[in-house]
Enzyme design. Structure first.
Site, PDB file in Angstrom:
ATOM      1  N   ASP A 203       0.839  -1.425  -0.312  1.00 43.63           N
ATOM      2  CA  ASP A 203       0.235  -0.593  -0.165  1.00 43.63           C
ATOM      3  C   ASP A 203       0.929   1.602   0.250  1.00 43.63           C
ATOM      4  OD1 ASP A 203      -2.090   1.834   0.681  1.00 43.63           O
ATOM      5  OD2 ASP A 203      -1.180   1.929   2.905  1.00 43.63           O
ATOM      6  N   LEU A 204       0.369   2.311  -0.960  1.00 43.31           N
ATOM      7  CA  LEU A 204       0.871   3.632  -0.406  1.00 43.31           C
ATOM      8  C   LEU A 204       1.156   4.226   0.927  1.00 43.31           C
ATOM      9  CD1 LEU A 204       3.361   5.073  -2.111  1.00 43.31           C
ATOM     10  CD2 LEU A 204       1.049   5.960  -3.195  1.00 43.31           C
ATOM     11  N   ASP A 205      -0.458   5.378   1.218  1.00 48.32           N
ATOM     12  CA  ASP A 205      -0.571   6.077   1.959  1.00 48.32           C
ATOM     13  C   ASP A 205      -0.564   5.348   3.432  1.00 48.32           C
ATOM     14  OD1 ASP A 205      -0.447   8.333   0.180  1.00 48.32           O
ATOM     15  OD2 ASP A 205      -2.558   6.929  -0.476  1.00 48.32           O
ATOM     16  N   THR A 294      -2.626   0.654  -4.448  1.00 42.91           N
ATOM     17  CA  THR A 294      -3.423   2.208  -3.632  1.00 42.91           C
ATOM     18  C   THR A 294      -4.303   2.525  -4.773  1.00 42.91           C
ATOM     19  OG1 THR A 294      -2.896   4.547  -3.379  1.00 42.91           O
ATOM     20  CG2 THR A 294      -1.988   3.422  -5.177  1.00 42.91           C
ATOM     21  N   SER A 295      -5.505   3.661  -3.513  1.00 40.35           N
ATOM     22  CA  SER A 295      -6.618   4.012  -3.955  1.00 40.35           C
ATOM     23  C   SER A 295      -6.464   4.948  -4.168  1.00 40.35           C
ATOM     24  CB  SER A 295      -7.937   3.656  -1.960  1.00 40.35           C
ATOM     25  OG  SER A 295      -7.856   2.274  -1.905  1.00 40.35           O
ATOM     26  N   LYS A 326     -10.436  -1.117  -2.867  1.00 38.50           N
ATOM     27  CA  LYS A 326      -9.845  -1.922  -0.935  1.00 38.50           C
ATOM     28  C   LYS A 326     -11.010  -1.500  -1.089  1.00 38.50           C
ATOM     29  CE  LYS A 326      -5.228  -1.031  -1.303  1.00 38.50           C
ATOM     30  NZ  LYS A 326      -4.017  -0.222  -0.300  1.00 38.50           N
ATOM     31  N   ASP A 351      -1.182  -0.651   5.960  1.00 33.57           N
ATOM     32  CA  ASP A 351      -2.094   0.346   7.197  1.00 33.57           C
ATOM     33  C   ASP A 351      -3.186   0.548   7.642  1.00 33.57           C
ATOM     34  OD1 ASP A 351      -1.910   2.416   5.232  1.00 33.57           O
ATOM     35  OD2 ASP A 351      -2.466   3.507   6.595  1.00 33.57           O
TER      36      ASP A 351
END
Length: 407
Positions: A203-205, A294-295, A326, A351
């Site tokens: 995931d990114l953020d 990522t979203s 997601k 996260d």
């Protein structure tokens, strides 16, 4: 029995009025089991009573026109009390603006001398002055009418840890406690140290990049522009930007709203940094064995990666590429397919609950990072860690690897 904390430790939570320092100070004090010493709580009742008893029309004790000795006396009371608490308990959380002290010089030396031999950790809440002014206006406290708000513009010149005011209290406290208490031991739920993997999906953020405050700040500005309530934003947390805009705005504003939030998030991306330990861990994996899932949209994800030293991977699954975001498994299934590996041979770092749910539904093994949500919201993960520094990869002869918990 006296605490055995050696050396004693003073945790200072500083910031201007409206920055949220009292709320953060209470959270930190509860978590570490330390006495909370708030400048306002210690001194305001006495000063208010003196003014009321005197029945004078002179300047309020908190105003810029108040006698200079008032400030000196307030901080002397705080530091003298803190010294007693540190001597008897070994730890204390101090909450105050500390405006003069944070500029260094004589006032800073006086603070350190008063708290000696304690270790002093300073955490400074920073953010938009407009945000702080809005918070002061919303709480409607009489004392705020007498403050000199020019101090909103000052940045500490002494060693300190900056804490973004756009983070929520839990996220702020996590960052404070990582400095004060160190990392929490990894928590294994269903993790098998023997399992081997062919790829890692990130995931990114909040996982690779510490963009939580940037995201919160961008959506706060979006909400202010369109008159959306903070409650509405919170109730729909975790949805893609497109879905969130569709929920919050009328049909006629969907395209405009999506464009605006994209512009806000891209503009704010320049200040984001990689999460601690993420860069070496990410780059230790061969490009054809890693992906970002990522979203966020392509422009936002690209801007945030460019702001860090993280390479843009050949495989990046964004909201633009999938029909179902997601917590649907489609994003992770797409990444596995693009990498040419089976989902059950993929290790995912996440996260947030929606990402964990999506990855588990795809058949992946999930490692959750603390810092965005409470531990109980990460319960679906196989392993929970504080930082990438707590894990490493052990490569095998065929290019696959095992995840090793190092602390």
């Amino acid at each position: 029995m006296k605490s055995q904390i050696t050396p004693p430790r003073a945790i200072i939570i500083a910031g201007v009025a409206g920055s949220g320092k009292t709320t953060l100070g209470r959270q930190v004090a509860r978590t570490v089991g330390a006495p909370l010493l708030d400048l306002d709580s210690l001194t305001n009742p006495l000063l208010d009573q003196i003014v009321a008893s005197a029945g004078t029309d002179s300047a309020h004790w908190l105003s810029p026109d108040a006698p200079a000795g008032v400030r000196t006396g307030r901080y002397a009371a705080l530091l003298r009390t803190a010294a007693d608490v540190l001597d008897t308990c070994g730890i204390a959380v101090l909450v105050a603006p500390f405006t003069a002290e944070l500029r260094g010089g004589t006032e800073w030396d006086r603070l350190r001398d008063a708290l000696s031999p304690a270790t002093v950790d300073v955490f400074y809440l920073h953010g938009d002055t407009d945000l702080f002014a809005a918070r002061r206006a919303a709480r409607g406290s009489d004392r705020d009418q007498h403050r000199d708000n020019t101090d909103d513009r000052h940045t500490p010149s002494i060693p300190h840890h900056p804490i973004d005011a756009d983070l929520n209290t839990l996220q702020q406290a996590h960052r404070v406690l990582m400095h004060v208490s160190g990392m929490t031991a990894p928590q294994s739920r269903h993790f098998s140290a023997d399992k081997r993997f062919d790829a890692v999906l990130f995931d990114l953020d909040g996982t690779l990049v510490d963009s939580t405050a940037s995201v919160n700040r961008s959506w706060r500005k979006f909400a202010e522009h369109y008159g959306v309530s903070a409650k509405a934003l919170e109730e729909n947390h975790g949805k893609t930007a497109k879905n969130l805009v569709q929920i919050l705005l009328p049909d006629t504003l969907h395209d405009e709203g999506l464009t605006r939030i994209t512009e806000l998030e891209v503009a704010d991306a320049s200040g984001v940094r990689a999460v601690a330990g993420a860069e070496p861990f990410f780059h230790a994996i061969a490009p054809h064995r890693r992906a970002v899932v990522t979203s966020g949209s392509i422009p936002i994800a690209t801007a945030r990666l460019h702001a860090t030293n993280l390479e843009i991977p050949p495989v990046m699954v964004t909201a633009d590429r999938v029909t179902n975001g997601k917590p649907h498994p489609e994003p992770f299934l797409t990444a596995a397919k693009d990498l040419g590996v089976s989902p059950d041979r993929c290790l995912v770092f996440e996260d947030a609950p929606a990402g964990i749910t999506a990855a588990k539904a795809a058949g992946c093994t999930v490692v959750a990072l603390r810092g965005t949500v409470a531990d109980h919201e990460l319960a679906g993960a196989d392993l929970i860690i504080d930082s990438f520094d707590q894990v490493s990869l052990n490569s095998g002869p065929d290019g696959d690897f095992q995840l090793v918990v190092v602390s």
